[in-house]
Design an enzyme around this catalytic site. Sequence first.
Site, PDB file in Angstrom:
ATOM      1  N   GLY A   1      33.990  46.910  33.541  1.00  0.00           N
ATOM      2  CA  GLY A   1      34.584  46.327  34.615  1.00  0.00           C
ATOM      3  C   GLY A   1      35.940  45.652  34.073  1.00  0.00           C
TER       4      GLY A   1
ATOM      5  N   GLY B   1      38.596  44.222  35.917  1.00  0.00           N
ATOM      6  CA  GLY B   1      38.922  43.489  36.936  1.00  0.00           C
ATOM      7  C   GLY B   1      39.613  42.237  36.485  1.00  0.00           C
TER       8      GLY B   1
ATOM      9  N   LYS C   1      25.780  26.227  48.869  1.00  0.00           N
ATOM     10  CA  LYS C   1      26.649  27.401  49.209  1.00  0.00           C
ATOM     11  C   LYS C   1      26.657  27.808  50.580  1.00  0.00           C
ATOM     12  CE  LYS C   1      28.022  31.223  46.976  1.00  0.00           C
ATOM     13  NZ  LYS C   1      28.711  31.400  46.073  1.00  0.00           N
TER      14      LYS C   1
END
Length: 376
Positions: free
Chosen positions: A180, A182, A80
Site C-alpha cells: 500500500g 497511499g 467512535k
Amino acid sequence: MSVLAQMNTGKHEQVVFAQDVDVGLRAIIAIHNTTLGPALGGTRMYPYATEEQALRDVLDLSRGMTYKAAAAGLDLGGGKAVIIGDPLKQKSDALLRAYGRFVNRLAGVFYTGEDVGTDVSDMEIVRTETPFVGGLSRERGGGGDPSPITAYGVLQGMKACAAERWGHDSLEGRRVAVQGLGKVGWHLTELLQKANATVVGSDVNRDRAAEARQLLGIETVDPDAIYDVSADIFAPCALGGAISVDTVPRLKCDVIAGSANNQIASSPAVRMVSERGILYAPDYVINAGGLMNVWVELQGYDSARALKLVGNIYSNLREVFSVARRLEITTSAAADRFAEERLARGALTKTGLSRQADGAIARTTEAPESLAPAHL
Ligand code: NAD
C-alpha cells in the site's frame, strides 16, 4: 442481541442514537470507556446495509480506541461514531451540522475527527457547531494531515522491532516490503530511504505504483506478489486483514510492522505468526501517531511536541515485547495486557487510589489529574 446486552458484553459505557429527520441524519455514537479521559474517536460515514451492522461496527471500533489510547499513554478514552449513509450521495453541510450539534450535547465526553467517509473539510463544518473536534487543518490551528506523523511513528516502531530482533535499532541495509503506497506508505518509504533501507512496494492502484517507481525510485511488484517478497520487514499499510492463515505461510520476513488497522484477520493467524517466529508489532500500538497528533492538537497544536510524543512509540513497543517475553504470550496479547494495566491504574486514580510498589492499594493524597484536555 439487545443493545444493552451488546454493551454489557463489550463493557461499553454509553451509546447514543441520534437522528434529524429533516436532514436525513442517522448516527450512533459509542463511548466505550472514559477511565483515562474523554472518549476520542473518528466519525465514519458508511452505507451500512442494516442498523445492526452499524451498531456492531461502532461498538467494536470504540473499544479498539480505548486500547489504542491506553497503550499510547494518553489520558484519553475510547469512542467512535458512525453516520449511516453514502458519503458520496447523502453527505451535506446541514447533515454534518446537525451531527455536530449532537456531539456538542455530549459536552466534551466525546471528541471526534475524520475517518472513513469523512475528511478534514467535513470536520471543519462539524466544528461550526461544537468545539469537541480534532484533526483540523493547519490553517485552522489543527494538526493537519496525520499521515506523515503516522509514518514517522511506524518508523520508530520498526526501530523497536529491529532492536528486539537484531539487537540494534538501525534499519540501514534492511529490505522492507511495503503493502500500500497511499498516504502513509508513501511517507514511510521516504523515511526508510533516508534511513538507508531498501523498499519494495505494491499498490492495487497501478497508477500509484507507477508513480512510486518513478518518483521514489523503488521496485514494485503486483499486489498479490508482495506476500512472497523476501524482506526483513513486511509493512502492511493498505487495508485490514492482510495477515491471514492464507498469507502467513507465504511471508519471508522476520518482522511485521506497518500502519494498517486490524492487520490480523483471525486468532489462528496470530498463532501462526508467533509459531513461525515472526515478530509482530501490534497495529494499534505502532500506528498511534495520528491519534497522538490529535491529542496534541486538543491542547494547542505544537509540531515539536507531537513528534516527541510519537517518538514514544519506540519505548511503548519495547515494553510490549518485554511483556510478551516475560509472560511467554504473543505480542498481540501483550499489547492488550499493556493497555489493560494502564486502564486498571487509571481506574484506581479516578477514585483517588493508587497501587503501591508492594501491590497494596492506598489512597493518594494528590487530587486526580483533570480528565479534560486543557484547550477550548
Ligand atoms: P490511503 O487510502 O491513502 O492508502 C492506502 C493505499 O493502499 C491506497 O493507495 C490503496 O490503493 C492501497 N491498497 C488497497 N488495498 C491494497 C492491497 N490489497 N494491496 C496493495 N495496496 C492496496 O490510506 P492511508 O491513510 O495511507 O492509511 C493506510 C492504512 O493505515 C489504513 O489501514 C489506515 O486505516 C491506517 N492508518 C492510517 C493513519 C493515517 O494517519 N493516515 C493512521 C492510523 C492508521
